[in-house]
Design a protein around this motif. Structure first.
Motif, PDB file in Angstrom:
ATOM      1  N   LEU A   1     -69.077  33.812 -22.246  1.00 55.43           N
ATOM      2  CA  LEU A   1     -70.223  34.034 -23.128  1.00 55.43           C
ATOM      3  C   LEU A   1     -69.837  34.791 -24.393  1.00 55.43           C
ATOM      4  N   GLY A   2     -68.900  35.728 -24.324  1.00 53.45           N
ATOM      5  CA  GLY A   2     -68.465  36.464 -25.510  1.00 53.45           C
ATOM      6  C   GLY A   2     -67.833  35.553 -26.542  1.00 53.45           C
ATOM      7  N   PHE A   3     -66.980  34.637 -26.088  1.00 53.54           N
ATOM      8  CA  PHE A   3     -66.368  33.677 -27.001  1.00 53.54           C
ATOM      9  C   PHE A   3     -67.424  32.751 -27.594  1.00 53.54           C
ATOM     10  N   TRP A   4     -68.387  32.339 -26.771  1.00 50.89           N
ATOM     11  CA  TRP A   4     -69.458  31.473 -27.247  1.00 50.89           C
ATOM     12  C   TRP A   4     -70.250  32.155 -28.360  1.00 50.89           C
ATOM     13  N   PHE A   5     -70.577  33.437 -28.176  1.00 49.43           N
ATOM     14  CA  PHE A   5     -71.297  34.173 -29.223  1.00 49.43           C
ATOM     15  C   PHE A   5     -70.472  34.262 -30.490  1.00 49.43           C
ATOM     16  N   ALA A   6     -69.171  34.473 -30.357  1.00 48.56           N
ATOM     17  CA  ALA A   6     -68.315  34.589 -31.535  1.00 48.56           C
ATOM     18  C   ALA A   6     -68.234  33.269 -32.288  1.00 48.56           C
ATOM     19  N   GLN A   7     -68.212  32.153 -31.570  1.00 48.18           N
ATOM     20  CA  GLN A   7     -68.021  30.860 -32.214  1.00 48.18           C
ATOM     21  C   GLN A   7     -69.326  30.174 -32.622  1.00 48.18           C
ATOM     22  N   GLN A   8     -70.330  30.224 -31.761  1.00 50.21           N
ATOM     23  CA  GLN A   8     -71.547  29.460 -32.034  1.00 50.21           C
ATOM     24  C   GLN A   8     -72.808  30.298 -31.978  1.00 50.21           C
ATOM     25  N   GLY A   9     -72.835  31.272 -31.122  1.00 52.04           N
ATOM     26  CA  GLY A   9     -74.059  32.039 -30.892  1.00 52.04           C
ATOM     27  C   GLY A   9     -74.574  32.753 -32.111  1.00 52.04           C
ATOM     28  N   SER A  10     -73.681  33.357 -32.888  1.00 51.33           N
ATOM     29  CA  SER A  10     -74.144  34.084 -34.073  1.00 51.33           C
ATOM     30  C   SER A  10     -74.690  33.118 -35.126  1.00 51.33           C
TER      31      SER A  10
ATOM     32  N   GLY B   1     -67.079  37.451 -18.066  1.00 51.04           N
ATOM     33  CA  GLY B   1     -67.234  36.836 -16.749  1.00 51.04           C
ATOM     34  C   GLY B   1     -68.370  35.839 -16.648  1.00 51.04           C
ATOM     35  N   ILE B   2     -69.137  35.661 -17.699  1.00 57.47           N
ATOM     36  CA  ILE B   2     -70.286  34.757 -17.664  1.00 57.47           C
ATOM     37  C   ILE B   2     -69.888  33.438 -18.325  1.00 57.47           C
ATOM     38  N   PRO B   3     -69.749  32.363 -17.533  1.00 60.92           N
ATOM     39  CA  PRO B   3     -69.318  31.086 -18.115  1.00 60.92           C
ATOM     40  C   PRO B   3     -70.463  30.341 -18.813  1.00 60.92           C
ATOM     41  N   VAL B   4     -70.158  29.807 -19.993  1.00 61.10           N
ATOM     42  CA  VAL B   4     -71.108  28.981 -20.744  1.00 61.10           C
ATOM     43  C   VAL B   4     -70.322  27.838 -21.364  1.00 61.10           C
ATOM     44  N   GLY B   5     -70.618  26.639 -20.955  1.00 60.49           N
ATOM     45  CA  GLY B   5     -69.980  25.461 -21.537  1.00 60.49           C
ATOM     46  C   GLY B   5     -68.469  25.435 -21.418  1.00 60.49           C
ATOM     47  N   GLY B   6     -67.922  25.941 -20.341  1.00 59.68           N
ATOM     48  CA  GLY B   6     -66.484  25.897 -20.127  1.00 59.68           C
ATOM     49  C   GLY B   6     -65.737  27.085 -20.708  1.00 59.68           C
ATOM     50  N   THR B   7     -66.426  28.022 -21.304  1.00 61.23           N
ATOM     51  CA  THR B   7     -65.790  29.227 -21.840  1.00 61.23           C
ATOM     52  C   THR B   7     -66.661  30.428 -21.507  1.00 61.23           C
TER      53      THR B   7
END
Length: 89
Positions: A51-60, A43-49
């Protein structure tokens, strides 16, 4: 001679503790935030997606890069503190 062994043991202990700490942070971000906690972070939006997806793709990956610089910085401080292998010139 005994002082050198004490310094070397303290250096190695601090180094291993730092490595395990960095690995724990990276595992939490990579595995925890990207996989286990992804539904909670959805439920937390970051850059159009979310936060969980963001961590999976870029955050880690970004966390890993930050941890590399953090590790180098801490090891430089540890080297200066214990002055292993350095002789005054």
């Amino acid at each position: 001679m005994a002082d050198d062994k004490t310094n070397a043991a303290e250096y190695w202990k601090a180094n291993v503790r730092l490595i395990f700490g960095c690995l724990a942070v990276w595992a939490f971000v990579s595995y925890g935030c990207a996989i286990l906690f992804r539904p909670l972070l959805a439920g937390i939006p970051v850059g159009g997606t979310d936060l969980g997806f963001w961590f999976a793709q870029q955050g880690s990956i970004l966390t890993f890069i930050v941890l590399i610089f953090f590790y180098a910085w801490k090891m430089n401080k540890l080297d200066q503190k214990l002055a292993l292998g350095s002789k005054p010139v």
